[in-house]
Write a protein that holds these residues in place. Structure first.
Motif, PDB file in Angstrom:
ATOM      1  N   GLN A   1       0.848  -1.190   0.000  1.00 17.27           N
ATOM      2  CA  GLN A   1       0.000   0.000   0.000  1.00 17.27           C
ATOM      3  C   GLN A   1       0.884   1.240   0.000  1.00 17.27           C
ATOM      4  OE1 GLN A   1      -2.637   0.265   3.333  1.00 17.27           O
ATOM      5  NE2 GLN A   1      -3.467   2.226   2.729  1.00 17.27           N
ATOM      6  N   VAL A   2       0.661   2.108  -0.967  1.00 17.46           N
ATOM      7  CA  VAL A   2       1.454   3.317  -1.083  1.00 17.46           C
ATOM      8  C   VAL A   2       0.890   4.390  -0.159  1.00 17.46           C
ATOM      9  CG1 VAL A   2       2.241   5.125  -2.633  1.00 17.46           C
ATOM     10  CG2 VAL A   2       2.053   2.770  -3.454  1.00 17.46           C
ATOM     11  N   GLN A   3       1.774   5.029   0.585  1.00 18.34           N
ATOM     12  CA  GLN A   3       1.375   6.147   1.424  1.00 18.34           C
ATOM     13  C   GLN A   3       2.371   7.289   1.285  1.00 18.34           C
ATOM     14  OE1 GLN A   3       0.793   4.488   5.476  1.00 18.34           O
ATOM     15  NE2 GLN A   3      -1.339   5.114   5.227  1.00 18.34           N
ATOM     16  N   LEU A   4       1.837   8.477   1.144  1.00 18.70           N
ATOM     17  CA  LEU A   4       2.616   9.711   1.213  1.00 18.70           C
ATOM     18  C   LEU A   4       1.989  10.536   2.322  1.00 18.70           C
ATOM     19  CD1 LEU A   4       2.909  10.652  -2.581  1.00 18.70           C
ATOM     20  CD2 LEU A   4       4.571   9.423  -1.194  1.00 18.70           C
ATOM     21  N   VAL A   5       2.773  10.812   3.358  1.00 23.55           N
ATOM     22  CA  VAL A   5       2.243  11.503   4.527  1.00 23.55           C
ATOM     23  C   VAL A   5       2.999  12.805   4.723  1.00 23.55           C
ATOM     24  CG1 VAL A   5       1.779  11.376   6.986  1.00 23.55           C
ATOM     25  CG2 VAL A   5       1.614   9.307   5.576  1.00 23.55           C
ATOM     26  N   GLU A   6       2.271  13.910   4.556  1.00 20.47           N
ATOM     27  CA  GLU A   6       2.873  15.230   4.725  1.00 20.47           C
ATOM     28  C   GLU A   6       2.772  15.679   6.173  1.00 20.47           C
ATOM     29  OE1 GLU A   6       0.589  15.458   0.679  1.00 20.47           O
ATOM     30  OE2 GLU A   6       0.223  14.689   2.697  1.00 20.47           O
ATOM     31  N   SER A   7       3.721  16.504   6.566  1.00 21.34           N
ATOM     32  CA  SER A   7       3.697  17.119   7.899  1.00 21.34           C
ATOM     33  C   SER A   7       4.453  18.435   7.827  1.00 21.34           C
ATOM     34  CB  SER A   7       4.323  16.191   8.935  1.00 21.34           C
ATOM     35  OG  SER A   7       5.669  15.922   8.624  1.00 21.34           O
ATOM     36  N   GLY A   8       4.280  19.238   8.879  1.00 19.63           N
ATOM     37  CA  GLY A   8       5.043  20.480   8.981  1.00 19.63           C
ATOM     38  C   GLY A   8       4.267  21.742   8.646  1.00 19.63           C
ATOM     39  N   GLY A   9       3.033  21.609   8.227  1.00 24.38           N
ATOM     40  CA  GLY A   9       2.237  22.789   7.943  1.00 24.38           C
ATOM     41  C   GLY A   9       1.830  23.510   9.216  1.00 24.38           C
ATOM     42  N   GLY A  10       1.240  24.687   9.028  1.00 16.69           N
ATOM     43  CA  GLY A  10       0.782  25.441  10.190  1.00 16.69           C
ATOM     44  C   GLY A  10       0.549  26.889   9.845  1.00 16.69           C
ATOM     45  N   LEU A  11       0.423  27.686  10.902  1.00 17.14           N
ATOM     46  CA  LEU A  11       0.208  29.123  10.779  1.00 17.14           C
ATOM     47  C   LEU A  11       1.526  29.844  11.030  1.00 17.14           C
ATOM     48  CD1 LEU A  11      -1.625  31.643  10.619  1.00 17.14           C
ATOM     49  CD2 LEU A  11      -2.022  31.364  13.084  1.00 17.14           C
ATOM     50  N   VAL A  12       1.876  30.751  10.127  1.00 20.31           N
ATOM     51  CA  VAL A  12       3.122  31.496  10.266  1.00 20.31           C
ATOM     52  C   VAL A  12       2.894  32.925   9.816  1.00 20.31           C
ATOM     53  CG1 VAL A  12       3.926  30.830   7.949  1.00 20.31           C
ATOM     54  CG2 VAL A  12       5.598  31.428   9.719  1.00 20.31           C
ATOM     55  N   GLN A  13       3.632  33.844  10.381  1.00 17.59           N
ATOM     56  CA  GLN A  13       3.511  35.246   9.994  1.00 17.59           C
ATOM     57  C   GLN A  13       4.263  35.502   8.689  1.00 17.59           C
ATOM     58  OE1 GLN A  13       4.916  37.598  13.308  1.00 17.59           O
ATOM     59  NE2 GLN A  13       2.929  37.509  14.327  1.00 17.59           N
ATOM     60  N   PRO A  14       3.860  36.526   7.962  1.00 16.38           N
ATOM     61  CA  PRO A  14       4.608  36.885   6.753  1.00 16.38           C
ATOM     62  C   PRO A  14       6.087  37.105   7.066  1.00 16.38           C
ATOM     63  CG  PRO A  14       2.537  38.074   6.822  1.00 16.38           C
ATOM     64  CD  PRO A  14       2.655  37.360   8.141  1.00 16.38           C
ATOM     65  N   GLY A  15       6.933  36.602   6.172  1.00 17.31           N
ATOM     66  CA  GLY A  15       8.374  36.652   6.386  1.00 17.31           C
ATOM     67  C   GLY A  15       8.926  35.464   7.146  1.00 17.31           C
ATOM     68  N   GLY A  16       8.059  34.642   7.678  1.00 18.17           N
ATOM     69  CA  GLY A  16       8.503  33.481   8.440  1.00 18.17           C
ATOM     70  C   GLY A  16       8.856  32.300   7.569  1.00 18.17           C
ATOM     71  N   SER A  17       9.197  31.201   8.236  1.00 19.99           N
ATOM     72  CA  SER A  17       9.635  29.992   7.538  1.00 19.99           C
ATOM     73  C   SER A  17       8.891  28.774   8.060  1.00 19.99           C
ATOM     74  CB  SER A  17      11.144  29.778   7.753  1.00 19.99           C
ATOM     75  OG  SER A  17      11.896  30.836   7.208  1.00 19.99           O
ATOM     76  N   LEU A  18       8.762  27.802   7.191  1.00 22.35           N
ATOM     77  CA  LEU A  18       8.246  26.486   7.542  1.00 22.35           C
ATOM     78  C   LEU A  18       9.002  25.446   6.739  1.00 22.35           C
ATOM     79  CD1 LEU A  18       4.338  26.834   7.570  1.00 22.35           C
ATOM     80  CD2 LEU A  18       5.795  26.397   9.547  1.00 22.35           C
ATOM     81  N   ARG A  19       9.082  24.253   7.288  1.00 21.48           N
ATOM     82  CA  ARG A  19       9.675  23.135   6.553  1.00 21.48           C
ATOM     83  C   ARG A  19       8.665  22.004   6.484  1.00 21.48           C
ATOM     84  NH1 ARG A  19      14.035  18.611   8.041  1.00 21.48           N
ATOM     85  NH2 ARG A  19      15.135  18.419   6.033  1.00 21.48           N
ATOM     86  N   LEU A  20       8.243  21.689   5.286  1.00 18.12           N
ATOM     87  CA  LEU A  20       7.323  20.584   5.080  1.00 18.12           C
ATOM     88  C   LEU A  20       8.101  19.298   4.840  1.00 18.12           C
ATOM     89  CD1 LEU A  20       4.683  22.180   2.683  1.00 18.12           C
ATOM     90  CD2 LEU A  20       4.811  22.271   5.182  1.00 18.12           C
TER      91      LEU A  20
END
Length: 114
Positions: A1-20
């Motif tokens: 069974q193939v699974q792709l599971v994303e994580s790392g999203g959220g709320l951030v202010q403009p100019g900020g960073s996130l890593r998915l």
């Protein structure tokens, strides 16, 4: 069974960073082209970044210089480092894996707002 599971999203202010992150299972990860797509409210899904099985890179013009896609074949994972985020980056971000077959993750929400 193939699974792709994303994580790392959220709320951030403009100019900020996130890593998915996207963890893949059930596929031979190293031979797949991996990509990140996004779908903003009221818009169609669009390609954000692609990394080939050999490491070739491609980015949407709107994210060049701000986003970086990378992969770790030992961990069966692909990443999207997002810097200098803008409100227009708000979207659901999807992980995509493809060879002759295409697979999708369920998506992770990224909201850029003050």
């Amino acid at each position: 069974q193939v699974q792709l599971v994303e994580s790392g999203g959220g709320l951030v202010q403009p100019g900020g960073s996130l890593r998915l992150s996207c963890a893949a299972s059930g596929i031979i990860f190293s031979i797949h082209t991996m990509a990140w797509y996004r779908r903003a409210p009221g818009k169609q899904r669009e390609l954000v970044a692609v990394i080939g099985s050999g490491g070739s890179l491609n980015y949407a013009d709107s994210v060049k210089g701000r986003f970086t896609i990378s992969r770790d074949n030992a961990k069966n994972a692909v990443y999207l480092q997002m810097n200098n985020l803008k409100p227009e980056d708000t979207a659901v971000y999807f992980c995509n894996a493809r060879t002759t077959t295409t697979y999708w993750g369920q998506g992770t929400q990224v909201t850029v707002s003050s």
